[in-house]
Scaffold this motif. Structure first.
Motif, PDB file in Angstrom:
ATOM      1  N   ASN A  86      -4.133  -1.811  12.081  1.00 19.09           N
ATOM      2  CA  ASN A  86      -3.184  -1.300  10.855  1.00 19.09           C
ATOM      3  C   ASN A  86      -4.144  -0.710   9.764  1.00 19.09           C
ATOM      4  N   LEU A  87      -5.514  -1.427   9.702  1.00 20.73           N
ATOM      5  CA  LEU A  87      -6.367  -1.067   8.778  1.00 20.73           C
ATOM      6  C   LEU A  87      -6.907   0.015   9.377  1.00 20.73           C
ATOM      7  N   TYR A  88      -6.982   0.591  10.619  1.00 18.11           N
ATOM      8  CA  TYR A  88      -7.220   2.200  10.962  1.00 18.11           C
ATOM      9  C   TYR A  88      -6.299   3.160  10.216  1.00 18.11           C
ATOM     10  N   THR A 126       0.918  -1.406  -0.050  1.00 11.81           N
ATOM     11  CA  THR A 126       0.044  -0.101   0.098  1.00 11.81           C
ATOM     12  C   THR A 126       0.837   1.374  -0.139  1.00 11.81           C
ATOM     13  N   LEU A 127       1.836   1.344   0.932  1.00  8.67           N
ATOM     14  CA  LEU A 127       2.784   2.393   0.918  1.00  8.67           C
ATOM     15  C   LEU A 127       3.550   2.639  -0.343  1.00  8.67           C
ATOM     16  N   ALA A 187       2.519   1.727  -3.413  1.00  8.76           N
ATOM     17  CA  ALA A 187       1.650   2.147  -4.317  1.00  8.76           C
ATOM     18  C   ALA A 187       1.406   3.885  -4.071  1.00  8.76           C
ATOM     19  N   CYS A 188       1.209   4.185  -3.022  1.00  9.59           N
ATOM     20  CA  CYS A 188       1.251   5.663  -2.989  1.00  9.59           C
ATOM     21  C   CYS A 188       2.374   6.116  -3.364  1.00  9.59           C
ATOM     22  N   GLN A 189       3.543   5.666  -3.135  1.00  5.32           N
ATOM     23  CA  GLN A 189       4.943   6.346  -3.638  1.00  5.32           C
ATOM     24  C   GLN A 189       5.037   6.316  -5.148  1.00  5.32           C
ATOM     25  N   HIS A 190       4.437   5.358  -5.573  1.00  4.06           N
ATOM     26  CA  HIS A 190       4.408   5.322  -7.361  1.00  4.06           C
ATOM     27  C   HIS A 190       3.142   6.001  -7.851  1.00  4.06           C
ATOM     28  N   GLY A 191       2.287   6.704  -6.820  1.00  2.00           N
ATOM     29  CA  GLY A 191       1.364   7.516  -7.491  1.00  2.00           C
ATOM     30  C   GLY A 191       0.005   6.779  -7.790  1.00  2.00           C
ATOM     31  N   TYR A 192      -0.116   5.547  -7.116  1.00  2.00           N
ATOM     32  CA  TYR A 192      -1.569   4.917  -7.609  1.00  2.00           C
ATOM     33  C   TYR A 192      -2.336   4.945  -6.199  1.00  2.00           C
ATOM     34  N   LEU A 193      -3.610   4.724  -6.657  1.00  2.00           N
ATOM     35  CA  LEU A 193      -4.642   4.946  -5.647  1.00  2.00           C
ATOM     36  C   LEU A 193      -5.135   3.596  -4.905  1.00  2.00           C
ATOM     37  N   PRO A 194      -4.702   3.385  -3.809  1.00  2.00           N
ATOM     38  CA  PRO A 194      -4.805   1.884  -3.446  1.00  2.00           C
ATOM     39  C   PRO A 194      -6.111   1.864  -2.543  1.00  2.00           C
ATOM     40  N   PHE A 195      -6.616   0.714  -3.036  1.00  2.00           N
ATOM     41  CA  PHE A 195      -7.916   0.126  -2.107  1.00  2.00           C
ATOM     42  C   PHE A 195      -7.584  -1.057  -1.434  1.00  2.00           C
ATOM     43  N   VAL A 196      -7.610  -1.003   0.066  1.00  2.00           N
ATOM     44  CA  VAL A 196      -7.342  -2.142   0.512  1.00  2.00           C
ATOM     45  C   VAL A 196      -8.704  -2.781   1.062  1.00  2.00           C
ATOM     46  N   VAL A 197      -8.782  -4.265   0.888  1.00  2.00           N
ATOM     47  CA  VAL A 197     -10.116  -4.842   1.177  1.00  2.00           C
ATOM     48  C   VAL A 197      -9.892  -5.403   2.546  1.00  2.00           C
ATOM     49  N   GLY A 198     -10.493  -4.758   3.488  1.00  2.00           N
ATOM     50  CA  GLY A 198     -10.191  -4.989   4.899  1.00  2.00           C
ATOM     51  C   GLY A 198     -10.362  -6.543   5.128  1.00  2.00           C
ATOM     52  N   TYR A 237      -3.080   6.313   3.798  1.00  2.00           N
ATOM     53  CA  TYR A 237      -2.772   5.981   2.765  1.00  2.00           C
ATOM     54  C   TYR A 237      -3.391   5.197   1.817  1.00  2.00           C
ATOM     55  N   ALA A 238      -4.773   4.951   2.132  1.00  2.00           N
ATOM     56  CA  ALA A 238      -5.603   4.047   1.372  1.00  2.00           C
ATOM     57  C   ALA A 238      -7.184   4.211   1.758  1.00  2.00           C
ATOM     58  N   GLU A 239      -7.981   3.719   1.074  1.00  2.00           N
ATOM     59  CA  GLU A 239      -9.556   3.489   1.228  1.00  2.00           C
ATOM     60  C   GLU A 239      -9.518   2.008   1.617  1.00  2.00           C
ATOM     61  N   VAL A 240      -9.924   1.915   2.877  1.00  2.00           N
ATOM     62  CA  VAL A 240     -10.332   0.593   3.076  1.00  2.00           C
ATOM     63  C   VAL A 240     -11.693   0.225   3.171  1.00  2.00           C
ATOM     64  N   ILE A 241     -11.845  -1.029   2.002  1.00  2.00           N
ATOM     65  CA  ILE A 241     -13.138  -1.304   1.906  1.00  2.00           C
ATOM     66  C   ILE A 241     -13.537  -2.641   2.282  1.00  2.00           C
TER      67      ILE A 241
END
Length: 91
Positions: A63-65, A35-36, A38-49, A71-75
């Motif tokens: 960690n999800l919190y 996830t981190l 992905a952010c550093q590379h400019g991607y939009l990360p969605f983490v499936v909690g 860094y991400a949208e947790v979905i």
């Protein structure tokens, strides 16, 4: 760790992919690192909690919190399926 030592960034760039859906074990390790990165590379990360896990529920939820806060949208799996379905219908 999806990016380190792999050609993932090149593959995503070549295919003009800008959003990632991330799952896995462990949330505090590989999921967090991916996830981190992905952010550093400019991607939009969605983490499936609910498609991730860790040693204990406390570690998992902490960690999800933190990922959601920084860094991400947790979905949920349900939301991920909905978004992927809508994306495939758009083309």
């Amino acid at each position: 760790m999806g990016f380190f030592g792999t050609s993932l960034a090149s593959y995503l760039a070549a295919n003009r992919i800008d959003t990632l859906v991330i799952t896995g074990v462990s949330t505090s390790g590989c999921v967090r690192a991916t996830t981190l990165d992905a952010c550093q590379h400019g991607y939009l990360p969605f983490v499936v909690g609910d498609a991730c896990g860790d040693r204990t529920e406390v570690i998992q939820q902490g960690n999800l919190y933190d990922l959601q806060a920084k860094y991400a949208e947790v979905i949920s799996c349900e939301k991920a399926e909905e978004l992927l379905r809508a994306s495939s219908e758009q083309g």
